[in-house]
Motif scaffolding. Structure first.
Motif, PDB file in Angstrom:
ATOM      1  N   PHE A  96       5.025  -5.506  11.716  1.00 43.71           N
ATOM      2  CA  PHE A  96       4.151  -4.426  12.167  1.00 43.71           C
ATOM      3  C   PHE A  96       4.729  -3.054  11.805  1.00 43.71           C
ATOM      4  CE2 PHE A  96       3.100  -8.008  14.960  1.00 43.71           C
ATOM      5  CZ  PHE A  96       1.743  -8.073  14.726  1.00 43.71           C
ATOM      6  N   LEU A  97       6.045  -2.907  11.899  1.00 45.48           N
ATOM      7  CA  LEU A  97       6.675  -1.658  11.470  1.00 45.48           C
ATOM      8  C   LEU A  97       6.439  -1.440   9.978  1.00 45.48           C
ATOM      9  CD1 LEU A  97       8.457   0.791  12.013  1.00 45.48           C
ATOM     10  CD2 LEU A  97      10.455  -0.658  11.638  1.00 45.48           C
ATOM     11  N   SER A  98       6.510  -2.522   9.206  1.00 42.21           N
ATOM     12  CA  SER A  98       6.278  -2.427   7.770  1.00 42.21           C
ATOM     13  C   SER A  98       4.852  -1.989   7.466  1.00 42.21           C
ATOM     14  CB  SER A  98       6.562  -3.783   7.112  1.00 42.21           C
ATOM     15  OG  SER A  98       6.170  -3.788   5.765  1.00 42.21           O
ATOM     16  N   THR A  99       3.872  -2.517   8.198  1.00 43.08           N
ATOM     17  CA  THR A  99       2.478  -2.142   7.975  1.00 43.08           C
ATOM     18  C   THR A  99       2.261  -0.662   8.266  1.00 43.08           C
ATOM     19  OG1 THR A  99       1.702  -4.379   8.509  1.00 43.08           O
ATOM     20  CG2 THR A  99       0.091  -2.598   8.654  1.00 43.08           C
ATOM     21  N   TYR A 152      10.626  -3.117   0.336  1.00 47.32           N
ATOM     22  CA  TYR A 152      10.787  -4.566   0.178  1.00 47.32           C
ATOM     23  C   TYR A 152      12.228  -5.006   0.428  1.00 47.32           C
ATOM     24  CZ  TYR A 152      10.949  -9.121  -2.155  1.00 47.32           C
ATOM     25  OH  TYR A 152      11.148 -10.449  -2.440  1.00 47.32           O
ATOM     26  N   GLU A 153      13.202  -4.306  -0.166  1.00 46.45           N
ATOM     27  CA  GLU A 153      14.596  -4.729  -0.050  1.00 46.45           C
ATOM     28  C   GLU A 153      15.077  -4.719   1.396  1.00 46.45           C
ATOM     29  OE1 GLU A 153      14.520  -2.108  -3.820  1.00 46.45           O
ATOM     30  OE2 GLU A 153      13.433  -2.318  -1.958  1.00 46.45           O
ATOM     31  N   PRO A 200       6.504  -6.652   2.459  1.00 48.25           N
ATOM     32  CA  PRO A 200       5.762  -5.665   1.664  1.00 48.25           C
ATOM     33  C   PRO A 200       5.627  -6.146   0.222  1.00 48.25           C
ATOM     34  CG  PRO A 200       7.570  -4.641   2.882  1.00 48.25           C
ATOM     35  CD  PRO A 200       7.749  -6.114   3.003  1.00 48.25           C
ATOM     36  N   ALA A 201       4.700  -5.560  -0.499  1.00 44.36           N
ATOM     37  CA  ALA A 201       4.559  -5.885  -1.916  1.00 44.36           C
ATOM     38  C   ALA A 201       5.849  -5.548  -2.653  1.00 44.36           C
ATOM     39  CB  ALA A 201       3.391  -5.109  -2.523  1.00 44.36           C
ATOM     40  N   TYR A 260      -2.729  -2.430   2.664  1.00 44.50           N
ATOM     41  CA  TYR A 260      -1.292  -2.624   2.843  1.00 44.50           C
ATOM     42  C   TYR A 260      -1.013  -3.646   3.946  1.00 44.50           C
ATOM     43  CZ  TYR A 260      -0.639   1.521  -0.056  1.00 44.50           C
ATOM     44  OH  TYR A 260      -0.646   2.410  -1.086  1.00 44.50           O
ATOM     45  N   GLY A 261      -1.865  -3.676   4.965  1.00 45.78           N
ATOM     46  CA  GLY A 261      -1.656  -4.598   6.068  1.00 45.78           C
ATOM     47  C   GLY A 261      -2.405  -5.907   5.909  1.00 45.78           C
ATOM     48  N   CYS A 262      -2.928  -6.177   4.723  1.00 43.95           N
ATOM     49  CA  CYS A 262      -3.742  -7.377   4.476  1.00 43.95           C
ATOM     50  C   CYS A 262      -2.855  -8.520   4.026  1.00 43.95           C
ATOM     51  CB  CYS A 262      -4.821  -7.056   3.440  1.00 43.95           C
ATOM     52  SG  CYS A 262      -5.760  -8.491   2.889  1.00 43.95           S
ATOM     53  N   VAL A 263      -2.673  -9.524   4.881  1.00 43.59           N
ATOM     54  CA  VAL A 263      -1.805 -10.661   4.573  1.00 43.59           C
ATOM     55  C   VAL A 263      -2.348 -11.462   3.405  1.00 43.59           C
ATOM     56  CG1 VAL A 263      -0.916 -12.843   5.462  1.00 43.59           C
ATOM     57  CG2 VAL A 263      -0.924 -10.813   6.924  1.00 43.59           C
ATOM     58  N   ASN A 264      -3.649 -11.766   3.419  1.00 43.77           N
ATOM     59  CA  ASN A 264      -4.214 -12.597   2.362  1.00 43.77           C
ATOM     60  C   ASN A 264      -4.284 -11.874   1.023  1.00 43.77           C
ATOM     61  OD1 ASN A 264      -4.442 -14.834   3.903  1.00 43.77           O
ATOM     62  ND2 ASN A 264      -6.605 -14.617   4.355  1.00 43.77           N
ATOM     63  N   CYS A 265      -4.298 -10.539   1.049  1.00 44.54           N
ATOM     64  CA  CYS A 265      -4.240  -9.792  -0.216  1.00 44.54           C
ATOM     65  C   CYS A 265      -2.911 -10.048  -0.912  1.00 44.54           C
ATOM     66  CB  CYS A 265      -4.417  -8.295   0.045  1.00 44.54           C
ATOM     67  SG  CYS A 265      -5.966  -7.854   0.860  1.00 44.54           S
ATOM     68  N   ARG A 266      -1.803 -10.004  -0.141  1.00 48.35           N
ATOM     69  CA  ARG A 266      -0.486 -10.269  -0.730  1.00 48.35           C
ATOM     70  C   ARG A 266      -0.392 -11.717  -1.203  1.00 48.35           C
ATOM     71  NH1 ARG A 266      -0.859  -5.810   0.766  1.00 48.35           N
ATOM     72  NH2 ARG A 266      -1.962  -5.876  -1.212  1.00 48.35           N
ATOM     73  N   LYS A 267      -0.998 -12.644  -0.449  1.00 44.98           N
ATOM     74  CA  LYS A 267      -0.948 -14.054  -0.855  1.00 44.98           C
ATOM     75  C   LYS A 267      -1.657 -14.259  -2.190  1.00 44.98           C
ATOM     76  CE  LYS A 267      -0.546 -16.199   3.713  1.00 44.98           C
ATOM     77  NZ  LYS A 267      -1.186 -17.099   4.708  1.00 44.98           N
ATOM     78  N   MET A 268      -2.802 -13.579  -2.369  1.00 48.03           N
ATOM     79  CA  MET A 268      -3.509 -13.687  -3.645  1.00 48.03           C
ATOM     80  C   MET A 268      -2.662 -13.116  -4.776  1.00 48.03           C
ATOM     81  SD  MET A 268      -6.458 -15.227  -3.442  1.00 48.03           S
ATOM     82  CE  MET A 268      -7.274 -14.642  -4.929  1.00 48.03           C
ATOM     83  N   GLU A 269      -2.055 -11.968  -4.561  1.00 47.10           N
ATOM     84  CA  GLU A 269      -1.240 -11.325  -5.600  1.00 47.10           C
ATOM     85  C   GLU A 269       0.003 -12.153  -5.937  1.00 47.10           C
ATOM     86  OE1 GLU A 269      -2.520  -6.884  -3.989  1.00 47.10           O
ATOM     87  OE2 GLU A 269      -0.415  -7.494  -4.008  1.00 47.10           O
ATOM     88  N   ASP A 270       0.639 -12.720  -4.903  1.00 50.54           N
ATOM     89  CA  ASP A 270       1.903 -13.443  -5.122  1.00 50.54           C
ATOM     90  C   ASP A 270       1.701 -14.874  -5.592  1.00 50.54           C
ATOM     91  OD1 ASP A 270       3.247 -11.188  -4.281  1.00 50.54           O
ATOM     92  OD2 ASP A 270       3.468 -11.874  -2.212  1.00 50.54           O
ATOM     93  N   ASN A 271       0.614 -15.524  -5.129  1.00 52.37           N
ATOM     94  CA  ASN A 271       0.473 -16.961  -5.367  1.00 52.37           C
ATOM     95  C   ASN A 271      -0.641 -17.329  -6.339  1.00 52.37           C
ATOM     96  OD1 ASN A 271       2.507 -17.316  -3.432  1.00 52.37           O
ATOM     97  ND2 ASN A 271       1.014 -17.440  -1.766  1.00 52.37           N
TER      98      ASN A 271
END
Length: 834
Positions: free
Chosen positions: A588-591, A603-604, A677-678, A721-732
């Motif tokens: 949540f802090l990251s979002t 990210y690091e 994070p991305a 930025y706070g969209c979990v499934n957006c990152r999943k699409m980009e990463d997977n």
């Protein structure tokens, strides 16, 4: 240390628990001319009983949001500090505030704030907003903005208000040279005391009559634009936004019969007023500066009967001299010189409803987007797992045999009666927790869910809340409810029968709250973002898992012999949960950091802190560190050592996130996709585009111009930025070679972040008067008006004519389906451009 339920609810709901409700504080404002280009802004607040609003000058930033006056026009400088006063000394409350645990100055009943300014150019507008927060003794409303805007040179005499005062004239209005426009009028609602219809008559190439007609219900009144005093009702006003209107030529108020206009002593306000009954027509002639710029604004009015008043209401309007819609396929510019933002593109709207391509034969999913990031079954199963975990904590597990022993006392019961009482007991637990979920559902409306998941203040609140949960699980304090609640529930349970059984279950829920509370809080925070009924569904799963053992062992007491003994393993379970809560809080802090561009959680750092947290869990499980409620002489069991090995392996897995690919960017571990994070949000290896792509845009109109240049279709990616499934699409999915090659070679990618809080250089306004202050507002509005959805991720394929090529899709984790979707777009693009 005891933290009662009110504190817990405050932490979790303080920022958003009344979103969508009317504010108990109503502000009005006016501007006064002081001479020598100096003006004074006066804000007056009327505050409902039991509510407070806060001073501009608070001792600390750790408490409520201070009231503040903010300017956006850069045409003014403040002259001295703003003053604040109230009509009676008792209305100003200074001292220790129990809710925020600090000294605070706040106001009740009423507040007046004055700010002097000096303007640079009296012919240019001054605009901005007053921001305030209001709370009662148990809850707070989110910070609210009161907009203000005026042109200093238009102020005559000593004062003017935010609503332009227009002097009526008896000069007859010219007859229109053209028929009234086809501008749609508001639908008449027979249940409203007043219904307005607003039409426009074009008089010349730069003049138009705005004709506003009110139908007023029997016994109700609407007030004139020019009232004798500001101490009474709100006058009717016509307000124009932007700078399209250059002059208000004339204004006439009329009614069907003279008797409908009343100038008399009004008993409600105890003053002489001019008001109308039955009907009122206002004809406002205006001259415009540029006929190409739409006229937008709103009519504000107030209505009362002999005993009560309705709150002031806005009726929005807009008009364009151009007339008609923009032809399909014509180039579209959403920005006007006056800062009006008109993102609605008829071409996109029409072809979104009827895409130019139909690729069903090729296997493409031709359906609406999967808007929820988790299905209800998933939420139910997560709730069930949470309930099972709660059973293993020291607050709940020992209660099972104690509860069963209570069922066994007294006269001997038949087997059927024991089973009936046990089922009733379990059902009571389910009802209690599902009711809690429904309460959360009632507090949060569907419109607030997206704000809940992305707003920085809410995410910071969750971060603090989860940190408190973690420290509680580590044993440094307990989150407990008032003992009087449990005592009263115990007394009620002694009565027997249905109520006795229900209150017995309620007593169990209260006593076990110190362990179940953090688990419930975690579940509700996640579930509330997933849909209107999600909290109740999550609580249903949680309560079933929690109730089953109580009901089964109460029905079959002999099974108790198979239960393991209570012991240190339950303390270990609490500490493990504490580490998990600590890690989740960082999400949540990251979002909040991502949406606000603070740069504090790249990210690091996120990967490093997660690795440290789970590494510390492994060290704890091996007995190398201890917490307050651990037995210093306890031996480390083999199962605990096994968990330590798993935590060690998980730590190594998390730190693998520092590995890089051939492009030199980090690679997110798949289990952390959507949590971290991305990878482009990095200190040492920043990048502009996800999934190792070389080229991407973050502005639709810039991307469209480039797409026309290279003759490629657009892949419009509505993300967050706070969209979990957006990152999943980009990463997977996007990293898969076939998908990556298609996007890289066949499309121009534009990622539009709907939760980006970066401020725009200039505040924009939509034709309906909505303020667009940041990048996220702009793209969220663009998505909503053109594609009638607010969900992310959402993927739209568009050609250079701005036609939607096929049916847009949402979260599509299946690689083949997504490839088919992209290939369909490529095929339709080539056919559409022939």
């Amino acid at each position: 240390m005891r933290i009662i339920l009110s504190t817990l609810l405050l932490l979790s709901l303080v920022s958003f628990n009344l979103l969508g409700q009317d504010s108990p504080v109503k502000y009005t404002w006016e501007a006064k001319a002081l001479g020598e280009n100096e003006y004074e802004l006066v804000f007056k607040a009327k505050i409902q009983d039991g509510w407070y609003t806060y001073s501009q000058y608070l001792e600390s930033e750790d408490g409520p949001i201070a009231t503040s006056i903010n300017f956006e026009s850069n045409n003014e400088t403040k002259v001295g500090k703003a003053t604040e006063k109230t009509s009676k000394p008792a209305y100003k409350v200074s001292g220790f505030d129990e809710m925020f645990d600090m000294n605070i100055t706040k106001y009740k009943k009423n507040l007046e704030i004055k700010q002097k300014i000096k303007v640079t150019d009296p012919n240019k507008k001054v605009s901005g907003y007053l921001e305030y927060m209001t709370c009662d003794d148990t809850k707070c409303m989110p910070p609210t903005a009161v907009e203000f805007e005026f042109v200093p040179s238009s102020i005559e005499g000593a004062a003017t208000t935010d609503k332009a005062e227009v002097v009526p004239t008896e000069t007859p209005v010219e007859q229109p040279t053209e028929t009234p426009s086809d501008h749609p009028a508001p639908t008449v609602d027979p249940n409203k005391p007043v219904n307005w219809v607003i039409k426009f008559n074009k008089i010349s190439e730069d003049e138009v009559d705005l004709i506003a007609t009110a139908t007023i219900g029997e016994g109700w009144y609407v007030y004139s634009q020019t009232l004798e005093s500001e101490d009474g009702p709100i006058p009717t006003t016509i307000n124009f936004e932007g700078e399209a209107v250059v002059e208000e030529v004339s204004n006439v108020e009329s009614t069907s019969v003279p008797e409908n206009k009343l100038k008399m002593m009004d008993e409600v306000f105890d003053m002489e007023l001019t008001k109308f009954k039955h009907d009122l027509t206002i004809t406002q002639r205006i001259k415009v500066k540029d006929p190409k710029t739409p006229i937008i604004g709103y009519l504000n009015y107030m209505t009362c009967d002999a005993t009560k008043c309705m709150p002031p209401t806005d009726v929005e309007f807009n008009f364009s001299f151009k007339g008609g819609d923009i032809p399909v396929g014509e180039s579209f510019n959403p920005y006007s010189e006056d800062g009006v933002y008109t993102p609605a593109n008829p071409t996109l709207i029409e072809t979104n409803l009827n895409p130019i391509g139909n690729c069903n034969g090729n296997g493409v999913i031709n359906k609406t987007a999967n808007v929820a990031s988790m299905g209800w079954l998933t939420i139910f199963l997560l709730g069930f797992a949470g309930g099972f975990v709660a059973l293993l904590t020291p607050c709940v597990f020992p209660m099972i045999p104690m509860t069963v022993s209570l069922f066994s006392k007294g006269k001997k019961k038949s087997k059927a009666e024991s089973i009936k009482n046990a089922l009733l007991f379990g059902a009571s637990i389910i009802v209690i927790y599902v009711s809690l979920g429904l309460v959360i559902t009632g507090v949060f409306g569907a419109d607030a869910l997206n704000q809940l998941s992305t707003h920085w203040l809410m995410n910071l609140t969750f971060f603090l809340l989860f940190t408190v949960f973690a420290v509680s699980f580590f044993g440094y304090f307990e989150i407990t409810l008032p003992s009087s609640w449990a005592n009263k529930a115990d007394q009620a349970s002694m009565k027997g029968g249905f109520l006795g059984t229900f209150f017995g279950a309620f007593s169990i829920c209260l006593v076990s709250f110190s362990c179940t509370g953090p688990i419930i809080g975690t579940l509700l925070v996640e579930a509330v973002k997933e849909g209107f009924l999600a909290p109740a569904i999550g609580m249903l799963g949680f309560s079933i898992a929690l109730a089953l053992p109580f009901a089964l062992f109460a029905a079959f007491p002999s099974w108790l012999q198979s239960l393991p003994n209570s012991g240190s393993w339950m303390t270990t379970m609490k500490v493990i949960l504490g580490f998990i809560e600590l890690a989740l809080g960082l999400k949540f802090l990251s979002t909040a950091d991502l949406t606000q561009h603070w740069g504090i959680m790249p990210y690091e750092l996120f990967i490093g802190l997660w690795g440290i947290i789970f590494g510390a869990m492994a060290i704890y499980l091996f007995g190398l560190i201890r917490f307050p409620h651990d037995n210093p002489n306890a031996k480390i069991s083999n199962p605990r050592k096994g968990l330590g090995v798993l935590a060690s392996l998980l730590t190594v897995y998390i730190f693998s996130g520092f590995m890089t690919n051939a492009k030199g960017t980090f690679v997110t571990p798949s289990l952390l996709s959507g949590l971290a994070p991305a990878v482009c949000y990095s200190y040492v290896k920043p990048c502009d585009c996800p999934a190792t792509l070389d080229e991407c845009f973050h502005d639709y109109y810039e991307a469209l111009a480039y797409a026309k240049k290279v003759n490629k279709p657009l892949l419009v990616d509505f993300t967050g930025y706070g969209c979990v499934n957006c990152r999943k699409m980009e990463d997977n999915v996007w990293t898969k070679k076939k998908v990556n090659d298609i996007i890289r070679n066949e499309y121009v990618l534009v990622s539009l972040y709907v939760d980006d809080r970066e401020k725009l250089d200039k505040t924009l306004v939509t034709p309906n008067g909505k303020k667009i202050r940041n990048v996220g507002n702009k793209w969220a509005e663009f998505q909503e008006v053109n594609f009638v959805t607010q969900s992310q991720p959402y993927y739209v394929l568009v050609n250079t004519k701005e036609e939607v090529l096929n049916t847009p899709v949402g979260y599509t984790p299946d690689e083949k389906e997504y490839i088919d979707f992209l290939n369909c777009g490529v095929k339709q693009f080539k056919e559409s451009m022939k």
